[in-house]
Design an enzyme around this catalytic site. Structure first.
Site, PDB file in Angstrom:
ATOM      1  N   SER A  87      -4.395 -11.340  -1.740  1.00  0.00           N
ATOM      2  CA  SER A  87      -2.980 -11.052  -1.910  1.00  0.00           C
ATOM      3  C   SER A  87      -2.578 -11.372  -3.341  1.00  0.00           C
ATOM      4  CB  SER A  87      -2.166 -11.906  -0.936  1.00  0.00           C
ATOM      5  OG  SER A  87      -0.834 -12.020  -1.363  1.00  0.00           O
TER       6      SER A  87
ATOM      7  N   LYS B  75       0.814  -1.214   0.000  1.00  0.00           N
ATOM      8  CA  LYS B  75       0.000   0.000   0.000  1.00  0.00           C
ATOM      9  C   LYS B  75       0.842   1.255   0.000  1.00  0.00           C
ATOM     10  CE  LYS B  75      -2.922  -3.081   0.266  1.00  0.00           C
ATOM     11  NZ  LYS B  75      -1.855  -4.035   0.491  1.00  0.00           N
TER      12      LYS B  75
ATOM     13  N   CYS C  54       8.591  -9.277  -1.232  1.00  0.00           N
ATOM     14  CA  CYS C  54       8.533 -10.732  -1.448  1.00  0.00           C
ATOM     15  C   CYS C  54       8.783 -11.083  -2.917  1.00  0.00           C
ATOM     16  CB  CYS C  54       7.206 -11.277  -0.965  1.00  0.00           C
ATOM     17  SG  CYS C  54       6.979 -11.098   0.815  1.00  0.00           S
TER      18      CYS C  54
END
Length: 550
Positions: free
Chosen positions: A466, A121, A191
């Site tokens: 996600s 975000k 990630c």
């Protein structure tokens, strides 16, 4: 310069005195003032190295004749916030980040802005601020982490989430889970796959708001420091050129970003974020545009979690410039970028160094992009599905609804073996208002996948997913249950039909039955809200408009 408002003229002597308290010389006071919005925190792996990047940005700014001023924003790690109350704060943090940057820039009348970001975000929040302020701005994303290697295969955070389901199904042992946990996240950075953080970094570059190769260069690669320093130099030049975000982030640039997203098979969250960023520029990006461009754009990359390749692979293959070169016949090539050059000038010397990572447009992984927008009586204002990595046999689905009024209820049912093949799992009251905060559903989707049910069930929610989600997982159902959308009327056993090629999602109920049920809907009791979430619920809009604050 905007900063003259706080430093020039007889009446600004008090302000100059304060600037001199910082150690500034008269010569420095006459130079452009550059704000550096740094989202460093020692709590988030994607951001723990950003102080190093900031120091190189400062060197670049000073070398080019500017004066850097660093300030901080918050940063939520979605992985750490996943699966508990903290996830309610992730999406709302986007607007708080944008607001905090606006306050710092406007209060101190800064001339330019460097945005140091990385995770889900934070990057869109910073882009929203840049669009709103419309002063020369450039983004430096912190870069992806490297993959772990376990039994010869690349793994990352998603591997640990999915391993939980594998333990439950007996596929792996607790000892193997511990081994995966130790290895999965070996470095700092966002990630390793095409999850939301890396998707938004790639789209920031595709929008023209960061320097070429910024998004894919790993966090631990020294090239990231060189990009940071060049970005610092470039922001001073942008001030002299008066090159603003509105000059760069045109509607054509947003279309380019959507096309790149389609080719990458990126996260569904990009729909929320691109829509919200565009709104700050008084541009409207319709859900139908995402679907239209995904239908026209082939998927060229098979990125984790929908394929074998990680961000380092993409970087080594030539990064976003190489991908955009493959897509050039579909892109708007004359849009401006923060380099001061057009897109085609930026990518003309790019090379695709590995066609197994970045496929040729004539040899795509799939003929359509990685996202699809579905409509129907279950989602009159639309919903979104990530099709990247989805097998052809799951493109149509028919099953009976199994309804849950929260993510927690669903997770409990999954681990109690209450989910069966053919179930249409409904998770509702998890939208922007109903959640509140629109939690990500990585925990249930990963558990389902790890237990081997990923291709035999559907998961439908007014929450979101996600970027690590895979399978027939449909989110952003709009209107949400809290606004008495049709998803609030679904009961256990209702027949749900999904046809991805036809872009249809529906429940086998008549309009009269849906209307009758909705009149009698009683939302579940939730804790009394206070603080930021109480304000957020009153202001947040529907997901089909980007969950922006009105």
């Amino acid at each position: 310069m905007r900063s003259n408002a706080i430093k020039m003229g007889f009446q600004k002597a008090p302000q100059r005195a304060l600037l001199k308290a910082l150690g500034l010389t008269n010569e420095e006071i006459n130079k452009p003032f550059i704000g550096i919005a740094n989202s460093f925190t020692s709590l988030v792996p994607g951001h723990t190295h950003l102080n190093t990047i900031v120091e190189r940005v400062k060197i670049g700014i000073a070398a080019a004749g500017g004066v850097p001023f660093e300030f901080n924003t918050i940063a939520v790690c979605d992985g750490l916030a996943m699966g508990h109350e903290g996830m309610r704060y992730s999406l709302p943090s986007r607007d708080l980040i944008a607001d905090s940057i606006e306050i710092m820039v406007q209060a101190h009348q800064l001339d330019g802005l460097v945005l140091i970001s990385n995770c889900d975000k934070i990057t869109p929040g910073m882009l929203m601020a840049a669009a709103r302020l419309n002063i020369p701005s450039i983004v430096v994303t912190g870069g992806p982490m490297l993959s772990g290697i376990y039994k010869g295969k690349k793994i990352g955070l998603i591997s640990v989430f999915e391993a939980l389901g594998k333990v439950k199904s007996g596929e792996i042992t607790l000892e193997e889970l511990n081994e995966i946990e130790e290895i999965a996240c070996p470095t700092c950075g966002s990630c390793n796959g095409m999850f939301t953080a890396n998707t938004m970094a790639c789209l920031t570059e595709a929008l023209g708001m960061s320097l070429p190769y910024c998004s894919t260069t790993p966090a631990v690669n020294s090239a990231k420091l060189r990009i940071a320093e060049k970005s610092g130099e470039r922001i001073v030049e942008m001030i002299r050129e008066n090159l603003k975000p509105s000059d760069v982030m045109s509607r054509e640039a947003f279309e380019n970003a959507i096309i790149v997203d389609a080719a990458l098979g990126g996260s569904t969250n990009t729909i929320l974020h691109l829509t919200a960023i565009a709104k700050e520029l008084n541009l409207t990006i319709e859900l139908s545009l995402f679907d239209e461009l995904n239908k026209k754009t082939p998927q060229l990359c098979a990125m984790i979690p929908g394929g074998p390749h990680d961000m380092e692979d993409l970087n080594n293959a030539g990064g976003i410039p190489a991908l955009m070169l493959e897509l050039k016949e579909k892109l708007h090539l004359n849009v401006k970028t923060v380099t001061g050059k057009t897109l085609i000038e930026n990518i003309k010397e790019a090379r695709n160094l590995n066609r197994s990572v970045i496929h040729s447009i004539n040899n795509p992984i799939a003929n359509e992009g990685g996202l699809a927008i579905l409509w129907g009586n279950l989602a009159p204002k639309g919903c979104v599905l990530k099709t990247a990595g989805l097998s052809n046999r799951t493109l149509t689905f028919k099953g009976e609804a199994k309804v849950f009024n929260s993510e927690e209820e669903c997770i409990k049912a999954i681990f109690n073996n209450e989910i069966e093949k053919g179930d249409a799992i409904i998770i509702r009251y998890e939208g922007p208002k109903g959640g509140p905060g629109m939690k990500e559903m990585l925990a249930p989707t990963s558990a389902i996948s790890g237990m081997g049910l990923g291709e035999s069930v559907a998961l439908i929610t007014d929450g979101r997913f996600s970027g690590g989600t895979r399978g027939l997982c449909i989110g952003h159902v709009s209107p949400e249950a809290a606004e008495k959308g049709p998803i609030a009327a679904i009961k256990n056993g209702d027949l749900i039909k999904i046809d991805v090629p036809k872009r249809i999602i529906k429940v086998e109920l008549t309009n009269d039955e849906l209307t009758s049920r909705l009149k009698n809907v009683k939302p579940p009791e939730k804790p009394i809200l206070k603080g930021y979430l109480k304000k957020y619920v009153k202001l947040v809009s529907s997901t089909d408009t980007g969950a922006i604050l009105n």
